[in-house]
Design an enzyme around this catalytic site. Structure first.
Site, PDB file in Angstrom:
ATOM      1  N   ILE A 143     -68.969  76.974 109.921  1.00  0.00           N
ATOM      2  CA  ILE A 143     -68.509  75.968 109.009  1.00  0.00           C
ATOM      3  C   ILE A 143     -67.161  75.717 109.249  1.00  0.00           C
ATOM      4  O   ILE A 143     -66.270  76.683 109.450  1.00  0.00           O
ATOM      5  CB  ILE A 143     -68.797  76.506 107.705  1.00  0.00           C
ATOM      6  CG1 ILE A 143     -68.028  75.536 106.580  1.00  0.00           C
ATOM      7  CG2 ILE A 143     -68.500  77.746 107.158  1.00  0.00           C
ATOM      8  CD1 ILE A 143     -68.621  75.721 105.137  1.00  0.00           C
ATOM      9  N   THR A 144     -66.574  74.451 109.460  1.00  0.00           N
ATOM     10  CA  THR A 144     -65.113  74.107 109.324  1.00  0.00           C
ATOM     11  C   THR A 144     -64.491  73.737 107.901  1.00  0.00           C
ATOM     12  O   THR A 144     -65.436  73.507 107.192  1.00  0.00           O
ATOM     13  CB  THR A 144     -65.017  72.881 110.207  1.00  0.00           C
ATOM     14  OG1 THR A 144     -65.469  71.683 109.287  1.00  0.00           O
ATOM     15  CG2 THR A 144     -65.694  73.021 111.569  1.00  0.00           C
ATOM     16  N   GLY A 145     -63.464  74.071 107.901  1.00  0.00           N
ATOM     17  CA  GLY A 145     -62.692  73.691 106.694  1.00  0.00           C
ATOM     18  C   GLY A 145     -63.400  74.662 105.466  1.00  0.00           C
ATOM     19  O   GLY A 145     -63.231  74.389 104.253  1.00  0.00           O
ATOM     20  N   ALA A 146     -63.356  76.023 105.687  1.00  0.00           N
ATOM     21  CA  ALA A 146     -63.692  76.935 104.826  1.00  0.00           C
ATOM     22  C   ALA A 146     -62.706  77.968 104.225  1.00  0.00           C
ATOM     23  O   ALA A 146     -62.952  78.931 103.775  1.00  0.00           O
ATOM     24  CB  ALA A 146     -64.910  77.830 105.471  1.00  0.00           C
TER      25      ALA A 146
ATOM     26  N   GLY B  49     -60.898  74.912  99.218  1.00  0.00           N
ATOM     27  CA  GLY B  49     -61.794  74.083  98.547  1.00  0.00           C
ATOM     28  C   GLY B  49     -63.328  74.159  98.541  1.00  0.00           C
ATOM     29  O   GLY B  49     -63.760  75.304  98.460  1.00  0.00           O
TER      30      GLY B  49
ATOM     31  N   TYR C 256     -58.624  56.421 105.409  1.00  0.00           N
ATOM     32  CA  TYR C 256     -59.584  57.486 104.923  1.00  0.00           C
ATOM     33  C   TYR C 256     -60.860  57.400 104.841  1.00  0.00           C
ATOM     34  O   TYR C 256     -61.940  57.932 105.303  1.00  0.00           O
ATOM     35  CB  TYR C 256     -58.923  58.317 103.731  1.00  0.00           C
ATOM     36  CG  TYR C 256     -59.887  59.364 103.208  1.00  0.00           C
ATOM     37  CD1 TYR C 256     -59.643  60.638 103.742  1.00  0.00           C
ATOM     38  CD2 TYR C 256     -60.622  59.198 102.038  1.00  0.00           C
ATOM     39  CE1 TYR C 256     -60.776  61.559 103.388  1.00  0.00           C
ATOM     40  CE2 TYR C 256     -61.340  60.256 101.432  1.00  0.00           C
ATOM     41  CZ  TYR C 256     -61.522  61.503 102.212  1.00  0.00           C
ATOM     42  OH  TYR C 256     -62.059  62.413 101.853  1.00  0.00           O
TER      43      TYR C 256
HETATM   44  N1  LIG Z   1     -61.630  66.899  97.122  1.00  0.00           N
HETATM   45  C1  LIG Z   1     -62.418  65.702  96.963  1.00  0.00           C
HETATM   46  O1  LIG Z   1     -62.470  64.917  95.726  1.00  0.00           O
HETATM   47  C2  LIG Z   1     -63.206  65.053  98.045  1.00  0.00           C
HETATM   48  C3  LIG Z   1     -64.030  63.961  97.701  1.00  0.00           C
HETATM   49  C4  LIG Z   1     -64.962  63.549  98.754  1.00  0.00           C
HETATM   50  C5  LIG Z   1     -64.898  64.255  99.867  1.00  0.00           C
HETATM   51  N2  LIG Z   1     -63.916  65.109 100.390  1.00  0.00           N
HETATM   52  C6  LIG Z   1     -64.190  65.889 101.738  1.00  0.00           C
HETATM   53  O2  LIG Z   1     -64.442  67.246 101.288  1.00  0.00           O
HETATM   54  C7  LIG Z   1     -63.910  67.898 102.642  1.00  0.00           C
HETATM   55  C8  LIG Z   1     -63.266  69.261 102.180  1.00  0.00           C
HETATM   56  O3  LIG Z   1     -62.108  69.035 101.573  1.00  0.00           O
HETATM   57  P1  LIG Z   1     -61.405  69.648 100.182  1.00  0.00           P
HETATM   58  O4  LIG Z   1     -61.299  68.630  98.908  1.00  0.00           O
HETATM   59  O5  LIG Z   1     -62.150  71.102 100.104  1.00  0.00           O
HETATM   60  O6  LIG Z   1     -59.851  69.717 100.713  1.00  0.00           O
HETATM   61  P2  LIG Z   1     -59.010  71.031 100.956  1.00  0.00           P
HETATM   62  O7  LIG Z   1     -58.967  72.028  99.719  1.00  0.00           O
HETATM   63  O8  LIG Z   1     -57.867  70.676 101.409  1.00  0.00           O
HETATM   64  O9  LIG Z   1     -59.747  71.778 102.195  1.00  0.00           O
HETATM   65  C9  LIG Z   1     -59.814  71.130 103.260  1.00  0.00           C
HETATM   66  C10 LIG Z   1     -60.433  72.192 104.494  1.00  0.00           C
HETATM   67  O10 LIG Z   1     -60.222  71.605 105.648  1.00  0.00           O
HETATM   68  C11 LIG Z   1     -59.084  72.262 106.468  1.00  0.00           C
HETATM   69  N3  LIG Z   1     -58.478  71.415 107.636  1.00  0.00           N
HETATM   70  C12 LIG Z   1     -57.663  70.275 107.271  1.00  0.00           C
HETATM   71  N4  LIG Z   1     -56.972  69.722 108.249  1.00  0.00           N
HETATM   72  C13 LIG Z   1     -57.634  70.568 109.166  1.00  0.00           C
HETATM   73  C14 LIG Z   1     -57.414  70.672 110.648  1.00  0.00           C
HETATM   74  N5  LIG Z   1     -56.533  69.980 111.251  1.00  0.00           N
HETATM   75  N6  LIG Z   1     -58.003  71.389 111.389  1.00  0.00           N
HETATM   76  C15 LIG Z   1     -58.697  72.474 111.019  1.00  0.00           C
HETATM   77  N7  LIG Z   1     -59.029  72.660 109.577  1.00  0.00           N
HETATM   78  C16 LIG Z   1     -58.518  71.555 108.858  1.00  0.00           C
HETATM   79  C17 LIG Z   1     -58.266  72.887 105.628  1.00  0.00           C
HETATM   80  O11 LIG Z   1     -57.780  74.244 106.173  1.00  0.00           O
HETATM   81  P3  LIG Z   1     -56.548  74.785 105.621  1.00  0.00           P
HETATM   82  O12 LIG Z   1     -56.998  75.739 104.646  1.00  0.00           O
HETATM   83  O13 LIG Z   1     -55.728  75.566 106.893  1.00  0.00           O
HETATM   84  O14 LIG Z   1     -55.541  73.619 105.042  1.00  0.00           O
HETATM   85  C18 LIG Z   1     -59.367  73.371 104.460  1.00  0.00           C
HETATM   86  O15 LIG Z   1     -59.895  74.668 104.836  1.00  0.00           O
HETATM   87  C19 LIG Z   1     -62.855  67.070 103.482  1.00  0.00           C
HETATM   88  O16 LIG Z   1     -63.746  66.602 104.399  1.00  0.00           O
HETATM   89  C20 LIG Z   1     -62.794  65.691 102.593  1.00  0.00           C
HETATM   90  O17 LIG Z   1     -62.638  64.527 102.965  1.00  0.00           O
HETATM   91  C21 LIG Z   1     -63.216  65.773  99.271  1.00  0.00           C
END
Ligand SMILES: NC(=O)c1ccc[n+]([C@@H]2O[C@H](COP(=O)([O-])OP(=O)(O)OC[C@H]3O[C@@H](n4cnc5c(N)ncnc54)[C@H](OP(=O)(O)O)[C@@H]3O)[C@@H](O)[C@H]2O)c1
Length: 306
Positions: A21-24, A27, A189
């Site tokens: 999993i990426t981004g774990a 959030g 985006y």
């Molecule tokens: N939040 C919303 O309302 C929402 C709605 C629709 C879709 N999404 C999607 O949900 C997904 C997760 O987002 P989230 O809301 O959970 O945001 P988040 O809390 O900012 O988490 C984002 C995750 O992605 C990682 N990440 C960001 N840039 C990266 C990079 N260059 N290389 C490696 N890892 C990276 C972050 O790592 P770090 O911990 O190091 O920052 C973090 O683990 C995203 O794809 C976003 O587009 C979110």
């Protein structure tokens, strides 16, 4: 809806499955990783920050009460193709089996910036990095009777009325002062989240009959660290949206369901929201655009490695 004919002999269960999993580290992905570990998955966290990933692994072990839970850590900045390639090579070396690949990491950049490979950063992190990671791991995923790929997309894909502007992949038009004023960064985006959807459609077509399914989902509006990299105004905006947002745990529900549910065996090429099929935009249902995106993405990646 695209339904693969091939079905596994035993009903799918996440117990002992290897989930990358990426981004774990924050959030939605972090919330999903907690549940997956509790439900018996072995995890591979792909993160850009090693200390943060180690802390997350510790937190998962502590909170699940399972000190022995298997968690590997791989370091990759999804915005750097060389970094993604290095991580994929390490994964292939270390993991004889991959059952689930979750492409969840994502970001939003209100100001235009370029990745080290000279791609616009939102495009690089949200689309090109996951595209490369997935294609490099495909053969390993195909070695099992059944495996799953999941993309975290977004309802934001609907911000793109006429499909991805393939003539502006570097975002210079979208981020021009006038377009930016009209929300060009949001459209960029949206393009990347549309790319996740089109990639799901194209991959499902290419993977028919292999036992590998690919689906994506919209988590809804979720209160996370998302958009916190964009300065004071963005932080205020996110704070104002918090009362209308879901918790990360709620946002992760469909992701966990896509990874765990036995009833999804054979389902591929779909977009879900709240564990039911979601309605996609017209632009997301364009197979020609999906095929074109694949070709262009390969071309962009080859331009870096050739
Ligand atoms: N939040 C919303 O309302 C929402 C709605 C629709 C879709 N999404 C999607 O949900 C997904 C997760 O987002 P989230 O809301 O959970 O945001 P988040 O809390 O900012 O988490 C984002 C995750 O992605 C990682 N990440 C960001 N840039 C990266 C990079 N260059 N290389 C490696 N890892 C990276 C972050 O790592 P770090 O911990 O190091 O920052 C973090 O683990 C995203 O794809 C976003 O587009 C979110």
């Amino acid at each position: 809806m695209n339904v693969n004919k091939e079905t596994a002999v035993l009903p799918w269960t996440i117990r002992n499955k290897y989930v990358l999993i990426t981004g774990a580290t924050n959030g939605i992905g972090l919330a999903a990783a907690h549940v997956l570990a509790k439900d018996g998955a072995r995890l591979g966290l792909i993160a850009r920050n090693k200390d943060r990933a180690l802390a997350v692994a510790e937190e998962i072990r502590r909170e699940s009460g399972l000190s022995h839970v298997h968690i590997d850590i791989f370091i990759a900045d999804m915005g750097s193709l060389h970094s993604v390639k290095r991580a994929a090579e390490e994964i292939l070396h270390k993991c004889p089996r991959i059952d689930v690949l979750i492409n969840n990491a994502g970001a939003f950049y209100v100001h235009r910036c370029l990745s080290e490979d000279h791609f616009e950063m939102t495009w690089a992190v949200n689309h090109l990095g996951p595209f490369l990671l997935t294609t490099l791991l495909l053969d390993r995923l195909k070695e099992n009777g059944e495996s799953r790929i999941i993309f975290t997309s977004s309802h934001g894909h609907k911000m793109v009325r006429n499909g991805i502007d393939y003539e502006d992949l570097d975002g210079s038009r979208l981020y021009s002062p006038f377009r930016k004023f009209l929300g060009g960064a949001n459209v960029r985006y949206g393009e990347t989240k549309l790319a996740n959807l089109l990639n799901t459609v194209e991959l499902a077509k290419r993977l028919q009959g292999t036992g590998v399914s690919v689906n994506c989902f919209d988590p809804g509006l979720v209160s996370t660290n998302f958009n916190m990299n964009n300065g004071f105004l963005a932080k205020i905006t996110m704070a104002c949206m918090k009362p209308f947002s879901r918790t990360p745990e709620k946002g992760a529900e469909t992701l966990v369901w896509l990874a765990e549910s036995p009833e999804l065996t054979g389902q591929s090429g779909n977009y879900y929201r709240d564990m039911i099929l979601g309605i996609t935009s017209k632009a997301a249902q364009d197979p020609e655009s999906a095929a074109r995106l694949w070709e262009i993405s390969e071309h962009q990646i080859n331009s870096v490695f050739s």
